[in-house]
Design an enzyme around this catalytic site. Structure first.
Site, PDB file in Angstrom:
ATOM      1  N   CYS A 142       0.865  -1.181   0.000  1.00  0.00           N
ATOM      2  CA  CYS A 142       0.000   0.000   0.000  1.00  0.00           C
ATOM      3  C   CYS A 142       0.899   1.228   0.000  1.00  0.00           C
ATOM      4  O   CYS A 142       1.729   1.384   0.887  1.00  0.00           O
ATOM      5  CB  CYS A 142      -0.868   0.048   1.252  1.00  0.00           C
ATOM      6  N   TYR A 207      -6.413   3.223  -5.669  1.00  0.00           N
ATOM      7  CA  TYR A 207      -6.552   2.296  -6.791  1.00  0.00           C
ATOM      8  C   TYR A 207      -6.285   0.879  -6.286  1.00  0.00           C
ATOM      9  O   TYR A 207      -5.263   0.627  -5.635  1.00  0.00           O
ATOM     10  CB  TYR A 207      -5.544   2.619  -7.888  1.00  0.00           C
TER      11      TYR A 207
END
Length: 287
Positions: A142, A207
């Site tokens: 992430c 995303y």
């Protein structure tokens, strides 16, 4: 300049060795695609030190040196709620809850979900030195695309894919050639806000990228405390422990949002080889 300021500036130069940083981590406005002389680099360090003083970074002296450097070197992409680029800001400012709340700073991010050929999902536990959400379990990787040409490309989400390839090397030691950018499948986008503690937090347009590859791992201890492949049952047990607050297990808020809203139905598509059928990049899910 006072002697105390000179000492502070010198200490910043010693503790943050910009001259020895990899090129990919040097982000200077207007000129980071051009050769930079030693004079320019030294000048940039003085400016950087001055900015840190202005922002009161002295109070964060206990922050891990690597994380502190990235907080100021990395320039995140600011977007509006429709994912239109509206500017850029330091990673530091983008994660200050005071800034998030007062200026509604929203930055672009990505979350990678990497499955092996046995359709097990690779999870990581964030390192203890992470500024936001240390030691929580989360998806494979992430992070944020940076405000640089290669990571601002909107066509086919190429900028975000390039950023994912970069960070998987940085965090997990996976070589770029093992993760071709065209193998990342963008499935959707989510918008969420989550405080980490009284000072730090997240406000991201994220995303969600899926990829199926067998890879070799060499985790970076500055970023990752532990990694583990999990099947569905393993993940459900991890969720149970987090809900019951057993063994100190905690999950990142963005990972939990994806798990609760999407992950298991998308896992079906992973196993069927039909991930592209699940993609919906037109919708931004506000969670």
């Amino acid at each position: 300049m006072s002697s105390s300021m000179l000492n502070f500036t010198a200490s910043r130069i010693v503790s943050l060795p910009l001259l020895s940083s990899p090129p990919s981590r040097v982000h200077l406005p207007l000129c980071f695609f051009s050769p930079i002389s030693l004079t320019q680099r030294f000048s940039a360090k003085l400016t950087f030190s001055s900015q840190a003083t202005t922002m009161g970074e002295v109070v964060d002296a206990g922050m891990d040196a690597v994380q502190r450097r990235l907080m100021f070197e990395d320039e995140c992409i600011l977007v509006d709620e429709n994912d239109k680029v509206v500017g850029h800001e330091s990673k530091y400012n983008c994660h200050l809850m005071e800034k998030i709340e007062s200026e509604n700073l929203l930055h672009r991010a990505f979350s990678v979900f990497l499955f092996n050929s046995k359709y097990e999902l690779l999870l990581q536990q964030r390192s203890a030195t992470k500024v936001t959400f240390p030691l929580v379990w989360t998806n494979t990787c992430c992070s944020h695309p940076l405000y640089r040409e290669s990571e601002l490309i909107d066509e086919n989400c190429l900028g975000v894919r390039n950023a994912a390839q970069r960070k998987l090397l940085d965090e997990l030691g996976i070589p770029a050639e093992d993760l071709p950018v065209d193998q990342f499948i963008p499935l959707s986008r989510i918008l969420y806000k989550a405080p980490s503690d009284g000072k730090w937090g997240e406000h991201e347009l994220d995303y969600l990228l899926f990829i199926i590859r067998d890879v070799n791992l060499d985790p970076n201890p500055d970023e990752v405390a532990e990694v583990k492949y999990m099947n569905r049952d393993d993940l459900k047990e991890l969720l149970r422990k987090a809900d019951a607050e057993e063994e100190g297990v905690k999950l990142s808020p963005w990972f939990r949002l994806v798990v609760d809203n999407f992950l298991f139905k998308w896992w079906d598509h992973v196993e069927k080889g039909s991930l592209k059928d699940a993609a919906d990049m037109k919708t931004i899910h506000k969670l």
